[in-house]
Design a protein around this motif. Structure first.
Motif, PDB file in Angstrom:
ATOM      1  N   GLN A   1       0.791  -1.219   0.019  1.00  0.00           N
ATOM      2  CA  GLN A   1       0.184  -0.002  -0.034  1.00  0.00           C
ATOM      3  C   GLN A   1       1.074   1.165   0.003  1.00  0.00           C
ATOM      4  O   GLN A   1       0.405   2.246  -0.681  1.00  0.00           O
ATOM      5  CB  GLN A   1      -0.868  -0.001   1.236  1.00  0.00           C
ATOM      6  N   LEU A   2       2.081   1.487   0.661  1.00  0.00           N
ATOM      7  CA  LEU A   2       2.779   2.240   0.562  1.00  0.00           C
ATOM      8  C   LEU A   2       3.554   2.723  -0.458  1.00  0.00           C
ATOM      9  O   LEU A   2       3.794   3.812  -0.972  1.00  0.00           O
ATOM     10  CB  LEU A   2       3.743   2.172   1.901  1.00  0.00           C
ATOM     11  N   SER A   3       3.581   1.511  -1.306  1.00  0.00           N
ATOM     12  CA  SER A   3       4.319   1.837  -2.786  1.00  0.00           C
ATOM     13  C   SER A   3       3.317   2.345  -3.505  1.00  0.00           C
ATOM     14  O   SER A   3       3.400   3.109  -4.507  1.00  0.00           O
ATOM     15  CB  SER A   3       4.704   0.681  -3.287  1.00  0.00           C
ATOM     16  N   ARG A   4       1.943   1.814  -3.406  1.00  0.00           N
ATOM     17  CA  ARG A   4       0.872   2.543  -4.299  1.00  0.00           C
ATOM     18  C   ARG A   4       0.731   4.031  -4.025  1.00  0.00           C
ATOM     19  O   ARG A   4       0.804   4.895  -5.044  1.00  0.00           O
ATOM     20  CB  ARG A   4      -0.483   1.841  -3.895  1.00  0.00           C
ATOM     21  N   VAL A   5       0.841   4.336  -2.824  1.00  0.00           N
ATOM     22  CA  VAL A   5       0.743   5.963  -2.545  1.00  0.00           C
ATOM     23  C   VAL A   5       1.948   6.663  -3.019  1.00  0.00           C
ATOM     24  O   VAL A   5       1.716   7.725  -3.580  1.00  0.00           O
ATOM     25  CB  VAL A   5       0.612   6.086  -1.008  1.00  0.00           C
ATOM     26  N   GLU A   6       3.325   6.137  -2.668  1.00  0.00           N
ATOM     27  CA  GLU A   6       4.213   6.713  -3.307  1.00  0.00           C
ATOM     28  C   GLU A   6       4.178   6.847  -5.043  1.00  0.00           C
ATOM     29  O   GLU A   6       4.671   7.967  -5.414  1.00  0.00           O
ATOM     30  CB  GLU A   6       5.673   5.805  -2.987  1.00  0.00           C
ATOM     31  N   PHE A   7       3.841   5.771  -5.583  1.00  0.00           N
ATOM     32  CA  PHE A   7       3.668   5.937  -6.915  1.00  0.00           C
ATOM     33  C   PHE A   7       2.587   7.185  -7.423  1.00  0.00           C
ATOM     34  O   PHE A   7       2.595   7.682  -8.443  1.00  0.00           O
ATOM     35  CB  PHE A   7       3.209   4.533  -7.433  1.00  0.00           C
ATOM     36  N   ALA A   8       1.253   7.098  -6.606  1.00  0.00           N
ATOM     37  CA  ALA A   8       0.291   7.951  -6.899  1.00  0.00           C
ATOM     38  C   ALA A   8       0.902   9.481  -6.844  1.00  0.00           C
ATOM     39  O   ALA A   8       0.600  10.493  -7.580  1.00  0.00           O
ATOM     40  CB  ALA A   8      -0.631   7.497  -6.093  1.00  0.00           C
ATOM     41  N   LEU A   9       1.630   9.615  -5.607  1.00  0.00           N
ATOM     42  CA  LEU A   9       2.105  11.022  -5.203  1.00  0.00           C
ATOM     43  C   LEU A   9       2.977  11.726  -6.450  1.00  0.00           C
ATOM     44  O   LEU A   9       3.302  12.673  -6.670  1.00  0.00           O
ATOM     45  CB  LEU A   9       2.829  11.077  -4.003  1.00  0.00           C
ATOM     46  N   ARG A  10       3.616  10.596  -7.160  1.00  0.00           N
ATOM     47  CA  ARG A  10       4.467  10.874  -8.272  1.00  0.00           C
ATOM     48  C   ARG A  10       3.961  10.953  -9.791  1.00  0.00           C
ATOM     49  O   ARG A  10       4.331  11.124 -10.534  1.00  0.00           O
ATOM     50  CB  ARG A  10       5.688  10.029  -8.374  1.00  0.00           C
ATOM     51  N   GLY A  11       2.540  10.928  -9.508  1.00  0.00           N
ATOM     52  CA  GLY A  11       1.672  11.216 -10.740  1.00  0.00           C
ATOM     53  C   GLY A  11       1.251   9.838 -11.314  1.00  0.00           C
ATOM     54  O   GLY A  11       0.269   9.979 -12.632  1.00  0.00           O
ATOM     55  N   GLY A  12       1.598   8.918 -10.787  1.00  0.00           N
ATOM     56  CA  GLY A  12       1.105   7.599 -11.311  1.00  0.00           C
ATOM     57  C   GLY A  12      -0.471   7.271 -11.025  1.00  0.00           C
ATOM     58  O   GLY A  12      -0.871   7.755 -10.216  1.00  0.00           O
ATOM     59  N   ARG A  13      -1.068   6.401 -11.893  1.00  0.00           N
ATOM     60  CA  ARG A  13      -2.347   6.102 -11.567  1.00  0.00           C
ATOM     61  C   ARG A  13      -2.623   4.606 -11.112  1.00  0.00           C
ATOM     62  O   ARG A  13      -2.306   3.648 -11.967  1.00  0.00           O
ATOM     63  CB  ARG A  13      -3.218   6.146 -13.171  1.00  0.00           C
ATOM     64  N   ALA A  14      -3.246   4.428 -10.145  1.00  0.00           N
ATOM     65  CA  ALA A  14      -3.299   3.362  -9.481  1.00  0.00           C
ATOM     66  C   ALA A  14      -4.563   3.385  -8.243  1.00  0.00           C
ATOM     67  O   ALA A  14      -4.649   4.267  -7.800  1.00  0.00           O
ATOM     68  CB  ALA A  14      -2.203   2.748  -8.709  1.00  0.00           C
ATOM     69  N   ASN A  15      -5.315   2.277  -8.098  1.00  0.00           N
ATOM     70  CA  ASN A  15      -6.113   2.086  -7.238  1.00  0.00           C
ATOM     71  C   ASN A  15      -5.490   1.212  -5.858  1.00  0.00           C
ATOM     72  O   ASN A  15      -4.564   1.666  -5.373  1.00  0.00           O
ATOM     73  CB  ASN A  15      -7.670   1.526  -7.480  1.00  0.00           C
ATOM     74  N   THR A  16      -6.392   0.045  -5.708  1.00  0.00           N
ATOM     75  CA  THR A  16      -5.696  -0.793  -4.859  1.00  0.00           C
ATOM     76  C   THR A  16      -6.152  -2.218  -5.219  1.00  0.00           C
ATOM     77  O   THR A  16      -6.996  -2.299  -6.134  1.00  0.00           O
ATOM     78  CB  THR A  16      -6.143  -0.805  -3.373  1.00  0.00           C
ATOM     79  N   ASP A  17      -5.631  -3.089  -4.809  1.00  0.00           N
ATOM     80  CA  ASP A  17      -5.859  -4.472  -5.378  1.00  0.00           C
ATOM     81  C   ASP A  17      -7.486  -4.782  -4.853  1.00  0.00           C
ATOM     82  O   ASP A  17      -8.306  -5.495  -5.850  1.00  0.00           O
ATOM     83  CB  ASP A  17      -4.945  -5.644  -4.740  1.00  0.00           C
ATOM     84  N   PHE A  18      -7.892  -4.531  -3.833  1.00  0.00           N
ATOM     85  CA  PHE A  18      -9.262  -4.643  -3.559  1.00  0.00           C
ATOM     86  C   PHE A  18     -10.297  -4.040  -4.284  1.00  0.00           C
ATOM     87  O   PHE A  18     -11.594  -4.365  -4.355  1.00  0.00           O
ATOM     88  CB  PHE A  18      -9.365  -4.405  -1.977  1.00  0.00           C
ATOM     89  N   ILE A  19      -9.864  -2.747  -4.784  1.00  0.00           N
ATOM     90  CA  ILE A  19     -10.824  -1.984  -5.599  1.00  0.00           C
ATOM     91  C   ILE A  19     -10.768  -2.862  -7.110  1.00  0.00           C
ATOM     92  O   ILE A  19     -11.721  -2.806  -7.633  1.00  0.00           O
ATOM     93  CB  ILE A  19     -10.479  -0.613  -5.658  1.00  0.00           C
ATOM     94  N   ASP A  20      -9.489  -2.898  -7.770  1.00  0.00           N
ATOM     95  CA  ASP A  20      -9.581  -3.385  -8.996  1.00  0.00           C
ATOM     96  C   ASP A  20      -9.974  -5.077  -9.043  1.00  0.00           C
ATOM     97  O   ASP A  20     -10.394  -5.216  -9.960  1.00  0.00           O
ATOM     98  CB  ASP A  20      -8.039  -3.624  -9.426  1.00  0.00           C
ATOM     99  N   ASN A  21     -10.163  -5.649  -7.847  1.00  0.00           N
ATOM    100  CA  ASN A  21     -10.752  -7.009  -7.662  1.00  0.00           C
ATOM    101  C   ASN A  21     -12.145  -7.031  -7.346  1.00  0.00           C
ATOM    102  O   ASN A  21     -12.479  -7.982  -6.905  1.00  0.00           O
ATOM    103  CB  ASN A  21      -9.712  -7.850  -7.076  1.00  0.00           C
ATOM    104  N   ALA A  22     -12.723  -5.937  -7.101  1.00  0.00           N
ATOM    105  CA  ALA A  22     -14.108  -5.849  -6.328  1.00  0.00           C
ATOM    106  C   ALA A  22     -15.058  -6.393  -7.114  1.00  0.00           C
ATOM    107  O   ALA A  22     -16.059  -7.071  -6.629  1.00  0.00           O
ATOM    108  CB  ALA A  22     -14.459  -4.346  -6.230  1.00  0.00           C
ATOM    109  N   ALA A  23     -14.973  -6.507  -8.261  1.00  0.00           N
ATOM    110  CA  ALA A  23     -16.114  -7.382  -9.311  1.00  0.00           C
ATOM    111  C   ALA A  23     -16.208  -8.863  -8.607  1.00  0.00           C
ATOM    112  O   ALA A  23     -17.435  -9.297  -8.690  1.00  0.00           O
ATOM    113  CB  ALA A  23     -15.814  -7.303 -10.599  1.00  0.00           C
ATOM    114  N   GLY A  24     -15.107  -9.389  -8.442  1.00  0.00           N
ATOM    115  CA  GLY A  24     -15.354 -10.866  -7.949  1.00  0.00           C
ATOM    116  C   GLY A  24     -16.260 -11.077  -6.856  1.00  0.00           C
ATOM    117  O   GLY A  24     -16.957 -11.931  -6.600  1.00  0.00           O
ATOM    118  N   VAL A  25     -15.955 -10.373  -5.755  1.00  0.00           N
ATOM    119  CA  VAL A  25     -16.621 -10.122  -4.350  1.00  0.00           C
ATOM    120  C   VAL A  25     -17.987  -9.843  -4.638  1.00  0.00           C
ATOM    121  O   VAL A  25     -18.961 -10.551  -4.391  1.00  0.00           O
ATOM    122  CB  VAL A  25     -16.108  -9.244  -3.465  1.00  0.00           C
TER     123      VAL A  25
END
Length: 632
Positions: free
Chosen positions: A155-179
């Motif tokens: 999760q910290l890497s996602r935040v760091e990536f996003a703060l640098r302008g990258g586009r990312a959600n989280t695994d539980f959002i991208d996988n929410a359709a399965g649930v």
């Protein structure tokens, strides 16, 4: 996953590299159509691996390499594609280099954690098998990260990536359709098991029906997930502006024990303040956590309230089931043993997806009402103004206009529903009955919306026409552009309609008086100044909301007063002129106040508090005029 699922939903993906525990696939300059066909062939082949891929279809310099090899020769094409300088690399080194390459999409569909933050150690990650190839988020050069697997990055890497302008959600959002799909399946099977138990269907017929509904359930699931990621995008768009709201939301959830800030890596207040100073707010991975918590908490609170039994609201249970089931078993759907839970889930998803993460908390703090009252107000406002139809039209503009334009349209409607919800809470405190209010207001709102071009005038009319043309120039259909451009004028309709009913007057006549007075007294300009007030803290935000409420009430009172005591079935302009003559002393005081505001560069909250008081005096004086009016 590259043999199916997401990677086969588009024929235009240029897959330049893929790896699993056995192979590394590299196609430096792929032919998207050829690559798609071959991957589809392997998807349909039982127990296929990359070793089954036809290597003659791979572009020059590529190939399929074993992870067990001691080293891999790096071709010129591979060097160019992945910005590699070495002639040879170990498989782990090659994967690490590829992860850091400049591509559009980095897709995780497997097992293992491949990205950490620059502040974390490999030991913090807890995936020793992939230490040798794992990269830091600040080394990533991809534009977007998609997570088809779980724990592909921290999760910290996602935040760091996003703060640098990258586009990312989280695994539980991208996988929410399965649930979500599993939830639909459980609810449907509970329903149909009852049908089978009553001998109204055989088990074989049930299974056939389940199969037939596959695409329908998929459509429901995809719609839910589309709107959830859309909500995150809208939240991201306003996270900086509404930083104070988010900070209060986080504090409230933390103090109530609902949120463990450290566990979920939600920044401390000082970090959020530092970001704000640097022009940044919460990022998508953090907003993904918050939207999940807010929905979960709202569902939990709603399921134990009377809102799930409201005669109008309970119809939302149908939206969780495919049309085939609604047509055949609608009564059984309403009697579903998980009805309350389904209604609470549907309401929470709908409200948060369309009104934002902070909506319930903000409105609750401002009005002091329960979440069930807020939901009643939201449903009422939503349906009075026919929001679902407009939302669908905006969503239908995918790939026809930019996503920024779509979010701008959605934001305008959010503002309307937010203010209308607050109106119903303020004017129907504790007594909101959606069915009654919708029946009372909806048709009149439609009448006024259609008549609006002939009612408003002056600068507001010009602003509306310019906004409409701007939307049309951006590709928005004229009818939708007209409605969105009118959104800010629609909110006063509620007070206008109620005033008209209290005076036995037509809504059109009252609306003419309302907008006519607003123009003569420059109240549109005054309202804009209130909206533009810079908010530095919570109390200023509350004050601004109060000013808006007071302004709407004063203008409504002025309208009623002017119509009751001045007009004699004449033209509205003549009525307004006679009213202004009668109230000349207070009108001049108000104009002097406006002149002061016009001449001041720095506007303070105290100035608006005094100005609102002047309007109150004018409204009260108007209330006690001399000439009565009947049946305007």
């Amino acid at each position: 996953d590259v043999f199916g699922n997401g990677m086969l939903l588009s024929e235009h993906i240029q897959l330049v590299c893929a790896f699993n525990h056995m192979h590394i696939f590299i196609d430096p300059n792929p032919d998207s159509a050829v690559s798609y066909s071959e991957r589809k062939r392997l998807f349909e082949m039982p127990r296929s691996t990359w070793a089954d891929y036809n290597e003659t279809l791979i572009s020059g310099g590529g190939g399929i390499f074993k992870r067990s090899a001691k080293s891999i020769a790096i071709s010129a094409a591979m060097k160019q594609r992945f910005d590699i300088k070495e002639n040879k690399l170990t498989p782990a080194e090659l994967i690490s280099a590829v992860l850091k390459s400049s591509v559009d999409l980095l897709w995780n569909g497997g097992i293992g954690t491949y990205v950490k933050s620059s502040q974390e150690s490999h030991a913090d990650v807890g995936d020793k098998a992939n230490d040798v190839l794992r990269v830091n988020a600040n080394e990533l050069r991809c534009k977007v990260i998609g997570e088809g697997g779980n724990l592909g990055m921290t999760q910290l890497s996602r935040v760091e990536f996003a703060l640098r302008g990258g586009r990312a959600n989280t695994d539980f959002i991208d996988n929410a359709a399965g649930v979500d799909c599993s939830d639909h399946e459980v609810n449907i099977k509970i329903l149909l098991n009852g049908v089978v138990a009553n001998d109204d269907m055989t088990a074989k017929q049930r299974n056939i029906l389940l199969q037939e509904m596959t695409d329908s359930v998929a459509a429901l699931v995809l719609e839910n997930n589309y709107r959830q990621t859309q909500a995150i995008s809208l939240a991201e768009r306003e996270a900086f502006i509404r930083a104070g709201e988010y900070r209060r939301l986080i504090q409230a959830m933390e103090s109530s024990g609902k949120l463990n800030r450290q566990l979920e890596f939600i920044p401390e207040d000082d970090v959020l303040q530092e970001r704000r100073a640097n022009g940044k707010g919460l990022v998508r991975p953090e907003l993904s956590v918050l939207i999940s918590y807010v929905k979960s908490q709202l569902k939990e609170e709603l399921v134990n309230t009377s809102v799930t039994d409201d005669p109008y609201i309970l119809n939302v249970v149908e939206s969780a089931f495919p049309q085939q089931l609604r047509n055949k078993f609608n009564e059984l759907i309403h009697d579903h043993r998980l009805r309350k839970e389904i209604i609470a889930t549907q309401l929470a998803n709908d409200l948060v997806n369309h009104m934002g993460i902070t909506f319930v908390g903000r409105l609750g703090q401002a009005t002091g009402v329960s979440c069930s009252d807020i939901v009643r107000a939201y449903v009422t406002a939503r349906d009075v103004f026919e929001m679902p139809a407009f939302w669908h039209q905006i969503e239908a503009l995918d790939y026809q206009v930019t996503s920024e334009v779509q979010m701008e349209l959605m934001a305008e409607l959010m503002r309307l529903v937010r203010r209308a919800s607050r109106w119903f809470i303020r004017n129907r405190r504790g007594q909101i009955e959606p069915a009654v209010e919708i029946a009372n207001f909806k048709d009149a709102v439609i009448r006024l919306r259609n008549a609006l071009p002939t009612i408003i005038r002056g600068e507001p009319s010009q602003v509306r026409e310019q906004a409409c043309q701007d939307y049309i120039d951006k590709g928005v259909p004229r009818e939708l552009a007209t409605c969105i451009a009118s959104a800010r004028e629609l909110y006063p309709f509620l007070g206008i309609i109620e005033a008209a009913q209290s005076m036995n007057a037509t809504v059109e006549k009252v609306a003419e008086m309302f907008f006519g007075l607003a123009e003569k007294l420059e109240l549109d300009w005054f309202s804009k100044q209130i909206s533009d007030l810079k908010i530095d803290n919570y109390w200023q935000a509350m004050a601004r909301e109060s000013y808006r409420d007071d302004l709407e009430w004063q203008l409504r009172a002025l309208t009623v007063g002017a119509m009751r005591h001045i007009c004699e079935k004449g033209e509205v302009d003549a009525c307004i002129e006679r009213w202004m003559e009668q109230q000349s002393l207070l009108v001049e005081r108000w104009r002097a106040m406006l002149a002061e505001l016009h001449a001041t560069d720095v506007h303070e909250f105290a100035m608006y508090s005094v100005a609102i008081r002047e309007l109150l005096d004018l409204a009260q004086s108007s209330k006690y005029g001399e000439v009565a009016l009947e049946d305007v």
